[in-house]
Design an enzyme around this catalytic site. Sequence first.
Site, PDB file in Angstrom:
ATOM      1  N   ARG A 115      38.434  28.389  90.131  1.00 47.03           N
ATOM      2  CA  ARG A 115      39.029  29.686  89.801  1.00 47.03           C
ATOM      3  C   ARG A 115      38.067  30.385  88.849  1.00 47.03           C
ATOM      4  O   ARG A 115      37.904  29.968  87.692  1.00 47.03           O
ATOM      5  CB  ARG A 115      40.402  29.502  89.144  1.00 47.03           C
ATOM      6  CG  ARG A 115      41.114  30.806  88.788  1.00 47.03           C
ATOM      7  CD  ARG A 115      42.402  30.504  88.035  1.00 47.03           C
ATOM      8  NE  ARG A 115      43.087  31.715  87.615  1.00 47.03           N
ATOM      9  CZ  ARG A 115      44.102  32.283  88.260  1.00 47.03           C
ATOM     10  NH1 ARG A 115      44.541  31.733  89.377  1.00 47.03           N
ATOM     11  NH2 ARG A 115      44.672  33.377  87.802  1.00 47.03           N
ATOM     12  N   HIS A 142      41.606  35.791  97.256  1.00 50.02           N
ATOM     13  CA  HIS A 142      42.614  34.864  96.716  1.00 50.02           C
ATOM     14  C   HIS A 142      43.332  34.217  97.911  1.00 50.02           C
ATOM     15  O   HIS A 142      44.513  34.455  98.151  1.00 50.02           O
ATOM     16  CB  HIS A 142      43.599  35.644  95.844  1.00 50.02           C
ATOM     17  CG  HIS A 142      44.368  34.807  94.869  1.00 50.02           C
ATOM     18  ND1 HIS A 142      44.337  33.425  94.883  1.00 50.02           N
ATOM     19  CD2 HIS A 142      45.204  35.152  93.845  1.00 50.02           C
ATOM     20  CE1 HIS A 142      45.106  32.966  93.928  1.00 50.02           C
ATOM     21  NE2 HIS A 142      45.638  33.978  93.269  1.00 50.02           N
ATOM     22  N   GLN A 145      46.782  32.225  97.541  1.00 53.66           N
ATOM     23  CA  GLN A 145      47.919  33.119  97.346  1.00 53.66           C
ATOM     24  C   GLN A 145      48.369  33.712  98.673  1.00 53.66           C
ATOM     25  O   GLN A 145      49.567  33.777  98.967  1.00 53.66           O
ATOM     26  CB  GLN A 145      47.551  34.238  96.371  1.00 53.66           C
ATOM     27  CG  GLN A 145      48.677  35.235  96.123  1.00 53.66           C
ATOM     28  CD  GLN A 145      49.870  34.604  95.434  1.00 53.66           C
ATOM     29  OE1 GLN A 145      49.733  34.024  94.372  1.00 53.66           O
ATOM     30  NE2 GLN A 145      51.037  34.709  96.043  1.00 53.66           N
ATOM     31  N   ASP A 237      50.697  44.325  92.987  1.00 57.49           N
ATOM     32  CA  ASP A 237      50.050  43.484  91.989  1.00 57.49           C
ATOM     33  C   ASP A 237      49.844  44.330  90.739  1.00 57.49           C
ATOM     34  O   ASP A 237      50.032  45.557  90.767  1.00 57.49           O
ATOM     35  CB  ASP A 237      48.703  42.984  92.537  1.00 57.49           C
ATOM     36  CG  ASP A 237      48.065  41.891  91.692  1.00 57.49           C
ATOM     37  OD1 ASP A 237      48.736  41.400  90.759  1.00 57.49           O
ATOM     38  OD2 ASP A 237      46.902  41.535  91.964  1.00 57.49           O
ATOM     39  N   CYS A 277      52.340  38.603  93.375  1.00 49.73           N
ATOM     40  CA  CYS A 277      51.672  37.316  93.118  1.00 49.73           C
ATOM     41  C   CYS A 277      51.878  36.815  91.695  1.00 49.73           C
ATOM     42  O   CYS A 277      51.619  35.639  91.426  1.00 49.73           O
ATOM     43  CB  CYS A 277      50.181  37.423  93.426  1.00 49.73           C
ATOM     44  SG  CYS A 277      49.335  38.741  92.534  1.00 49.73           S
ATOM     45  N   ARG A 305      53.155  28.348  96.615  1.00 50.12           N
ATOM     46  CA  ARG A 305      51.777  28.002  96.265  1.00 50.12           C
ATOM     47  C   ARG A 305      51.610  26.483  96.274  1.00 50.12           C
ATOM     48  O   ARG A 305      50.602  25.953  96.754  1.00 50.12           O
ATOM     49  CB  ARG A 305      51.427  28.559  94.872  1.00 50.12           C
ATOM     50  CG  ARG A 305      51.193  30.051  94.800  1.00 50.12           C
ATOM     51  CD  ARG A 305      49.877  30.459  95.437  1.00 50.12           C
ATOM     52  NE  ARG A 305      48.750  29.803  94.807  1.00 50.12           N
ATOM     53  CZ  ARG A 305      48.139  30.221  93.707  1.00 50.12           C
ATOM     54  NH1 ARG A 305      48.567  31.307  93.085  1.00 50.12           N
ATOM     55  NH2 ARG A 305      47.083  29.574  93.232  1.00 50.12           N
TER      56      ARG A 305
END
Length: 318
Positions: A115, A142, A145, A237, A277, A305
């Site tokens: 990450r 991502h 996600q 987001d 998310c 997730r």
Amino acid sequence: MAEETISLQANLTGRSVLTLLDLEAEEISALLDDAAYLKTRQRNGELYQPLLGKSLGMIFENASTRTRLSFEAGMTQLGGHALFLSSRDMQIGRGEPIQDTANVMSRYVDAVMIRTNSHAEVEEFSQHSNAPVINALTDNYHPCQALADLLTIKEAKGTLKGLKLCYVGDGNNVSHSLLVAAAKMGMEGVVATPPGYEPDREVVKRAEQVAQENGGSVKVTNDPDDAVVNADVIYTDVWASMGYEAEQSAKEKVFQPYQVNEKLVRQAKDDYIFLHCLPAHRGEEVHTDIIDGPHSEIYEEAENRLHVQKALLVAVIQ
């Protein structure tokens, strides 16, 4: 409960997953089926530990809640071990070349999760790693996600193909992965952003090509009202992504017309679902009545997730 021997569908042994472009539509479908199966087993308290004795190295340049918890818990549930590595605690944080870290680290662990901000760094790491590398978030993509999002949509709607997925907000890494995900699964993917904040043109172009191959479509617009017409899924987001918080005040005025609120969602289907998310800023990108309302699936989405990443870990390590 005793463990039984099962065989999951997805087989990605030894392969890195840096974006959903690395996977075929059939492989994504298999991962989603595996994740749903693992979710059922987990909720039933059934033991499944195919990664007993395996290790996952987790490199974090950024703060994390869901990513660290879901990968670490997931690896434990699969019988393996996850090692948390902050870049501040590694030699890579003091200037060691990525190729040296990748070559050495991949001799110690069975997979690496990263990450970080730079997608180019993850690509370089993958080139020098003997173990599969999973992108857990970069400035461009991502994918984990997006897999969780697809599973959540499929659970709520029973299918993916032909559904309209509308993202409203900043043209960031999440929007990129959602466009690719929608294109791969034959969905109608729409992104609405203020002028100047559109998704990367090359990502959009690639998603358009993928959509044509899979019977879907991709559209980018500056009109949020038009974008959400007949939407099955509305997604947003934060306006300023992690690492770009300095842009927050400048963006607030520009993005205000793109807030997901009661007025905007009236254009969507009556049974639309809302996704985010997380973390979320209630009252900014989304009104409280929406994110905490009856259409919201944000907590199921967050749980998913765990399940998609477990499916992915089994697929790349076994």
